[in-house]
Design a protein around this motif. Structure first.
Motif, PDB file in Angstrom:
ATOM      1  N   MET A   1      -2.936  31.577 -15.969  1.00 52.28           N
ATOM      2  CA  MET A   1      -2.807  32.804 -15.218  1.00 52.28           C
ATOM      3  C   MET A   1      -1.331  33.077 -14.940  1.00 52.28           C
ATOM      4  O   MET A   1      -0.616  32.212 -14.467  1.00 52.28           O
ATOM      5  N   GLN A   2      -0.874  34.273 -15.254  1.00 62.81           N
ATOM      6  CA  GLN A   2       0.510  34.646 -15.017  1.00 62.81           C
ATOM      7  C   GLN A   2       0.729  34.975 -13.549  1.00 62.81           C
ATOM      8  O   GLN A   2      -0.086  35.643 -12.923  1.00 62.81           O
ATOM      9  N   ILE A   3       1.843  34.501 -13.034  1.00 62.49           N
ATOM     10  CA  ILE A   3       2.230  34.780 -11.659  1.00 62.49           C
ATOM     11  C   ILE A   3       3.506  35.605 -11.705  1.00 62.49           C
ATOM     12  O   ILE A   3       4.468  35.223 -12.365  1.00 62.49           O
ATOM     13  N   MET A   4       3.528  36.754 -11.019  1.00 57.09           N
ATOM     14  CA  MET A   4       4.699  37.623 -10.970  1.00 57.09           C
ATOM     15  C   MET A   4       5.602  37.155  -9.831  1.00 57.09           C
ATOM     16  O   MET A   4       5.160  37.031  -8.700  1.00 57.09           O
ATOM     17  N   ILE A   5       6.869  36.903 -10.155  1.00 60.94           N
ATOM     18  CA  ILE A   5       7.867  36.486  -9.173  1.00 60.94           C
ATOM     19  C   ILE A   5       8.952  37.546  -9.154  1.00 60.94           C
ATOM     20  O   ILE A   5       9.547  37.839 -10.190  1.00 60.94           O
ATOM     21  N   GLU A   6       9.231  38.121  -7.993  1.00 58.64           N
ATOM     22  CA  GLU A   6      10.278  39.139  -7.890  1.00 58.64           C
ATOM     23  C   GLU A   6      11.576  38.503  -7.398  1.00 58.64           C
ATOM     24  O   GLU A   6      11.579  37.745  -6.426  1.00 58.64           O
ATOM     25  N   VAL A   7      12.662  38.804  -8.089  1.00 56.66           N
ATOM     26  CA  VAL A   7      13.982  38.294  -7.726  1.00 56.66           C
ATOM     27  C   VAL A   7      14.803  39.457  -7.188  1.00 56.66           C
ATOM     28  O   VAL A   7      15.077  40.419  -7.908  1.00 56.66           O
ATOM     29  N   GLY A   8      15.200  39.357  -5.932  1.00 57.60           N
ATOM     30  CA  GLY A   8      15.977  40.405  -5.291  1.00 57.60           C
ATOM     31  C   GLY A   8      17.459  40.292  -5.577  1.00 57.60           C
ATOM     32  O   GLY A   8      17.935  39.309  -6.164  1.00 57.60           O
ATOM     33  N   MET A   9      18.207  41.281  -5.139  1.00 62.43           N
ATOM     34  CA  MET A   9      19.654  41.331  -5.336  1.00 62.43           C
ATOM     35  C   MET A   9      20.316  40.102  -4.709  1.00 62.43           C
ATOM     36  O   MET A   9      20.040  39.745  -3.572  1.00 62.43           O
ATOM     37  N   GLY A  10      21.180  39.457  -5.493  1.00 60.43           N
ATOM     38  CA  GLY A  10      21.886  38.277  -5.020  1.00 60.43           C
ATOM     39  C   GLY A  10      21.052  37.011  -5.043  1.00 60.43           C
ATOM     40  O   GLY A  10      21.480  35.962  -4.559  1.00 60.43           O
ATOM     41  N   LYS A  11      19.870  37.067  -5.630  1.00 52.73           N
ATOM     42  CA  LYS A  11      18.951  35.921  -5.680  1.00 52.73           C
ATOM     43  C   LYS A  11      18.771  35.464  -7.121  1.00 52.73           C
ATOM     44  O   LYS A  11      19.155  36.143  -8.063  1.00 52.73           O
ATOM     45  N   GLY A  12      18.145  34.305  -7.279  1.00 52.21           N
ATOM     46  CA  GLY A  12      17.875  33.783  -8.605  1.00 52.21           C
ATOM     47  C   GLY A  12      16.713  32.819  -8.571  1.00 52.21           C
ATOM     48  O   GLY A  12      16.265  32.391  -7.508  1.00 52.21           O
ATOM     49  N   ILE A  13      16.235  32.483  -9.771  1.00 50.13           N
ATOM     50  CA  ILE A  13      15.112  31.555  -9.891  1.00 50.13           C
ATOM     51  C   ILE A  13      15.148  30.912 -11.267  1.00 50.13           C
ATOM     52  O   ILE A  13      15.622  31.498 -12.234  1.00 50.13           O
ATOM     53  N   VAL A  14      14.626  29.705 -11.342  1.00 47.58           N
ATOM     54  CA  VAL A  14      14.354  29.048 -12.616  1.00 47.58           C
ATOM     55  C   VAL A  14      12.877  28.712 -12.599  1.00 47.58           C
ATOM     56  O   VAL A  14      12.359  28.188 -11.607  1.00 47.58           O
ATOM     57  N   ALA A  15      12.180  29.067 -13.677  1.00 47.41           N
ATOM     58  CA  ALA A  15      10.734  28.876 -13.732  1.00 47.41           C
ATOM     59  C   ALA A  15      10.321  28.598 -15.172  1.00 47.41           C
ATOM     60  O   ALA A  15      11.137  28.668 -16.092  1.00 47.41           O
ATOM     61  N   SER A  16       9.030  28.290 -15.334  1.00 45.90           N
ATOM     62  CA  SER A  16       8.504  28.037 -16.676  1.00 45.90           C
ATOM     63  C   SER A  16       7.247  28.865 -16.887  1.00 45.90           C
ATOM     64  O   SER A  16       6.701  29.442 -15.948  1.00 45.90           O
ATOM     65  N   ALA A  17       6.813  28.917 -18.152  1.00 45.40           N
ATOM     66  CA  ALA A  17       5.610  29.676 -18.500  1.00 45.40           C
ATOM     67  C   ALA A  17       4.449  29.118 -17.687  1.00 45.40           C
ATOM     68  O   ALA A  17       4.425  27.922 -17.407  1.00 45.40           O
ATOM     69  N   PRO A  18       3.541  29.966 -17.258  1.00 42.47           N
ATOM     70  CA  PRO A  18       3.294  31.350 -17.642  1.00 42.47           C
ATOM     71  C   PRO A  18       3.855  32.396 -16.675  1.00 42.47           C
ATOM     72  O   PRO A  18       3.418  33.543 -16.722  1.00 42.47           O
ATOM     73  N   GLN A  19       4.786  32.050 -15.823  1.00 42.19           N
ATOM     74  CA  GLN A  19       5.302  33.011 -14.849  1.00 42.19           C
ATOM     75  C   GLN A  19       5.946  34.225 -15.522  1.00 42.19           C
ATOM     76  O   GLN A  19       6.434  34.147 -16.640  1.00 42.19           O
ATOM     77  N   VAL A  20       5.989  35.317 -14.753  1.00 41.77           N
ATOM     78  CA  VAL A  20       6.669  36.547 -15.138  1.00 41.77           C
ATOM     79  C   VAL A  20       7.658  36.837 -14.016  1.00 41.77           C
ATOM     80  O   VAL A  20       7.295  36.828 -12.846  1.00 41.77           O
ATOM     81  N   VAL A  21       8.924  37.073 -14.371  1.00 42.12           N
ATOM     82  CA  VAL A  21       9.951  37.354 -13.376  1.00 42.12           C
ATOM     83  C   VAL A  21      10.314  38.831 -13.464  1.00 42.12           C
ATOM     84  O   VAL A  21      10.526  39.351 -14.556  1.00 42.12           O
TER      85      VAL A  21
END
Length: 161
Positions: A1-21
């Motif tokens: 199942m894909q999980i949507m992750i929102e990255v705001g201004m000045g933010k960041g993330i490292v993730a792996s499949a199946p996520q959606v950024v």
């Protein structure tokens, strides 16, 4: 199942499949995506400033191009990514506001230039970009495939990393 992750201004993330950024409202900021397709691990930073060295204050690591790339690479490696397999994609850097005297690069152009220089130094190939102009953008980055969807003024550009 894909999980949507929102990255705001000045933010960041490292993730792996199946996520959606996703990143919304990208104007003069630049979103940098670093992606290891073999391992389906990626990092996204919504960068606001080209360089932390000229600043007198300490900024969180994802706000400036130099510290964002270093942080993304460190976190990617800690999750098993191999730097020689990492490629980059750059989105944003629009000229949203005219400079006071109309000359010189705007902050968007400065962000783009700084990121190009850092990627070159780190020997990370830039596999694609949607930069410049005078309009905002939104993105969705699918870690399972490396697919990036860039939406600009109601239009979609579907790009593979």
């Amino acid at each position: 199942m894909q999980i949507m992750i929102e990255v705001g201004m000045g933010k960041g993330i490292v993730a792996s499949a199946p996520q959606v950024v996703s990143c919304l409202g990208i104007g003069s900021c630049v979103v940098i995506i670093l992606y290891d397709a073999k391992r389906r691990i990626g990092g996204v930073a919504h960068i606001m400033l080209p360089d932390s060295n000229s600043l007198h204050n300490h900024y969180p690591p994802y706000q400036c191009a130099d510290t964002a790339i270093a942080t993304l690479l460190r976190r990617l490696r800690s999750m098993g990514a191999a730097q020689q397999d990492v490629v980059a994609r750059m989105i944003g850097g629009a000229r949203m506001f005219a400079c006071s005297n109309g000359s010189g690069p705007g902050i968007g152009e400065q962000n783009i230039g700084s990121l190009r220089q850092i990627l070159g130094r780190e020997q990370i190939p830039l596999s694609g970009e949607e930069v410049g102009g005078s309009y905002g953008r939104n993105i969705e980055f699918y870690l399972d495939s490396g697919r990036v969807i860039v939406t600009t003024a109601g239009e979609k550009e579907d790009v593979e990393l």
